[in-house]
Design an enzyme around this catalytic site. Structure first.
Site, PDB file in Angstrom:
ATOM      1  N   GLU A  99     -42.693 -28.220 -30.431  1.00 43.09           N
ATOM      2  CA  GLU A  99     -42.802 -28.354 -32.386  1.00 43.09           C
ATOM      3  C   GLU A  99     -43.297 -30.976 -32.809  1.00 43.09           C
ATOM      4  OE1 GLU A  99     -40.396 -26.580 -34.573  1.00 43.09           O
ATOM      5  OE2 GLU A  99     -40.945 -25.045 -34.380  1.00 43.09           O
TER       6      GLU A  99
ATOM      7  N   GLU B 179     -40.551 -19.091 -30.596  1.00 46.50           N
ATOM      8  CA  GLU B 179     -38.833 -18.985 -32.121  1.00 46.50           C
ATOM      9  C   GLU B 179     -39.561 -17.745 -33.135  1.00 46.50           C
ATOM     10  OE1 GLU B 179     -37.327 -22.665 -33.605  1.00 46.50           O
ATOM     11  OE2 GLU B 179     -37.825 -23.513 -31.606  1.00 46.50           O
TER      12      GLU B 179
HETATM   13  N1  LIG Z   1     -35.511 -24.776 -39.368  1.00 50.28           N
HETATM   14  N2  LIG Z   1     -35.132 -24.001 -38.203  1.00 50.28           N
HETATM   15  C1  LIG Z   1     -35.095 -23.306 -37.213  1.00 50.28           C
HETATM   16  C2  LIG Z   1     -35.546 -24.121 -35.870  1.00 50.28           C
HETATM   17  C3  LIG Z   1     -34.749 -24.914 -35.724  1.00 50.28           C
HETATM   18  O1  LIG Z   1     -33.249 -25.121 -35.098  1.00 50.28           O
HETATM   19  C4  LIG Z   1     -35.608 -25.613 -33.997  1.00 50.28           C
HETATM   20  O2  LIG Z   1     -34.577 -26.685 -33.675  1.00 50.28           O
HETATM   21  C5  LIG Z   1     -37.238 -25.368 -34.491  1.00 50.28           C
HETATM   22  O3  LIG Z   1     -37.598 -25.747 -33.063  1.00 50.28           O
HETATM   23  C6  LIG Z   1     -37.756 -24.880 -34.721  1.00 50.28           C
HETATM   24  O4  LIG Z   1     -37.246 -25.690 -36.166  1.00 50.28           O
HETATM   25  C7  LIG Z   1     -37.112 -24.319 -36.205  1.00 50.28           C
END
Ligand SMILES: N#[N+]C[C@@H]1[C@@H](O)[C@H](O)[C@@H](O)[C@@H]2O[C@H]12
Length: 444
Positions: free
Chosen positions: A163, A351
């Site tokens: 991300e 995810e």
């Molecule tokens: N908020 N939320 C849950 C989840 C977060 O915990 C992850 O680390 C990220 O990759 C993405 O944002 C999603």
């Protein structure tokens, strides 16, 4: 009812800072999140990842839990501050943990999918400018070279970045994530350096790894709808789509930044951040794309003077994060990727999941019916995409277990396994048992 084929991977995902703990063990140095958590008011109740789920010490039990659930793949990230606790100083003890974890996974027939960067930048790097300093691309290159040389023989699937939208715009413009800056010009520069680092990793990967190893990137994408059919709202939705999606998809898959966003951001970017060869490096061929999907966005004309696109609250079912439950957009995003960007490139949902107010009932179980329904609806959309010719290879539920949810600390539970943070006891939620059944029947 229809079946996922035998090669489809049912996985779960976590990230180093969110689950490992052992923040200062075996040579690990501070990351920007260790620092951020120690700043007043940045993270819910001052929570931090010092201990988290203690995955660093409990990984064998966690792998056994995955095995018992029939999990076929585990997506985890590597903590850069374990591998290079200081600039140029390699820490073999750091790699040793990931060799132990990978060995345990392979012994249990669970495929490791490794995210190289899931936000825990070493503090030493940030002290030198971090993602704002183009030299970070070389520091990242040194880091990935060590990973590929030390782990490339065991790990066949690599994700460069998780991300980059969050590591840039959420962290340098909106300011909710570490290091908590609020400067759009900085965020634009950071997004470019992140993509350069991604490209550098792909170059090194192609030099070092054999063809049966695969590399990709994970993007968080959403589908943007205009609040009304008015030209203003439609224009706002287009800008919001550019901000969230096209700013990353276009350079990676088309070799150019979207012109409308380049023009908008150009007013704020501090330097002429694109130099010759950058886009060629960024847009190298990938072996797959990872998609993180959580919710859609409905947008109206805003008046912040920058994006002028304001997300509105929709009167529909929401998760504990306040995110609308909208499974149809998962299908729509995947179809857009197939038709506009990736064509027949393999896709993974790296995810998807939801936070809900989970409690341990008197019977000792966690009856998370809403999460079961959420996952069921989204898996159905994934299967719909496959049935319509989509090349979807796997699905990683976020998350294996409740964990440190960034600025929300431990207040939001995304796991299919409940974690009692006082005792580190794991309790399978009903959603874990539902997932076990889905994996064994392969039928949704
Ligand atoms: N908020 N939320 C849950 C989840 C977060 O915990 C992850 O680390 C990220 O990759 C993405 O944002 C999603």
């Amino acid at each position: 009812m229809s079946d996922f084929n035998k090669d489809f991977l049912f996985g779960v995902a976590t990230a180093s800072y969110q689950v490992e703990g052992a923040y200062n063990e075996d040579g690990r140095s501070m990351s920007i999140w260790d620092t951020f958590c120690r700043q007043d008011g940045k993270v819910y109740k001052g929570h931090n990842g010092d201990v988290a789920c203690d995955h660093y010490h409990l990984y064998k039990d966690d792998v056994k839990m995955m095995k018992d659930l029939g999990i076929e793949a585990y997506r985890f990230s590597i903590a850069w501050p374990r591998i290079f606790p200081e600039k140029g100083h390699y820490n073999p003890k750091g790699i040793d943990f990931y060799k132990r974890l990978t060995d345990e996974l392979l012994k249990n027939d669970i495929k490791p999918f490794v995210t190289i960067y899931h936000w825990d930048l070493p503090q030493w790097a940030d002290d030198l400018g971090g993602w704002l300093n183009r030299e970070v691309v070389d520091w990242f290159g040194e880091y990935v070279s060590k990973l590929f040389n030390e782990l490339g023989g065991y790990i066949r699937n690599w994700i460069t970045l998780n991300e980059p939208w969050c590591s840039s715009f959420l962290s340098y413009f909106i300011g909710e994530h570490a290091p908590g800056h609020k400067d759009l010009g900085e965020a634009v520069l950071v997004s470019h350096n992140l993509l350069l680092a991604h490209g550098k990793a792909v170059e090194i990967f192609r030099d070092i790894n054999s063809s049966d190893s695969k590399i990709g990137i994970t993007l968080n994408l959403n589908e943007v709808f205009p609040a009304t059919d008015s030209p203003e709202d439609k224009a706002a939705a287009r800008i919001a789509d550019g901000f969230q999606n096209r700013w990353f998809l276009d350079p990676i898959f088309k070799g150019e930044y979207p012109k409308d966003m380049l023009e908008l951001f150009g007013k704020y970017a501090k330097t002429d951040f694109i130099t010759d060869g950058d886009l060629k490096r960024i847009s190298q061929k990938l072996d797959f794309l990872g998609v993180n999907y959580y919710t859609r966005a409905v947008v109206k004309k805003g008046n912040d003077g920058i994006l002028n696109a304001e997300q509105i609250d929709v009167d529909n079912e929401k998760t504990e994060m306040g995110w609308e439950v909208y499974p149809e957009s998962l299908y729509n995003i995947l179809m857009r990727l197939k038709n506009e960007y990736t064509f027949d490139l393999p896709l993974y949902i790296t995810e998807n999941g939801a936070a809900y107010k989970d409690v341990v009932s008197d019977d000792g179980h966690v009856h998370d019916e809403k999460r079961v329904e959420f996952l069921k609806k989204h898996f159905k959309q994934a299967k719909r995409f496959i049935d319509d010719g989509g090349n979807l290879r796997g699905y990683f539920v976020w998350s294996l277990m409740d964990n440190f949810e960034w600025a929300h600390g431990y207040s939001k539970r995304f796991g299919i396994v409940y974690v009692d943070y006082e005792t580190e006891k794991r309790i399978l939620k009903d959603s874990a048992l539902w997932y076990k059944n889905l994996i064994s029947t392969r039928t949704i």
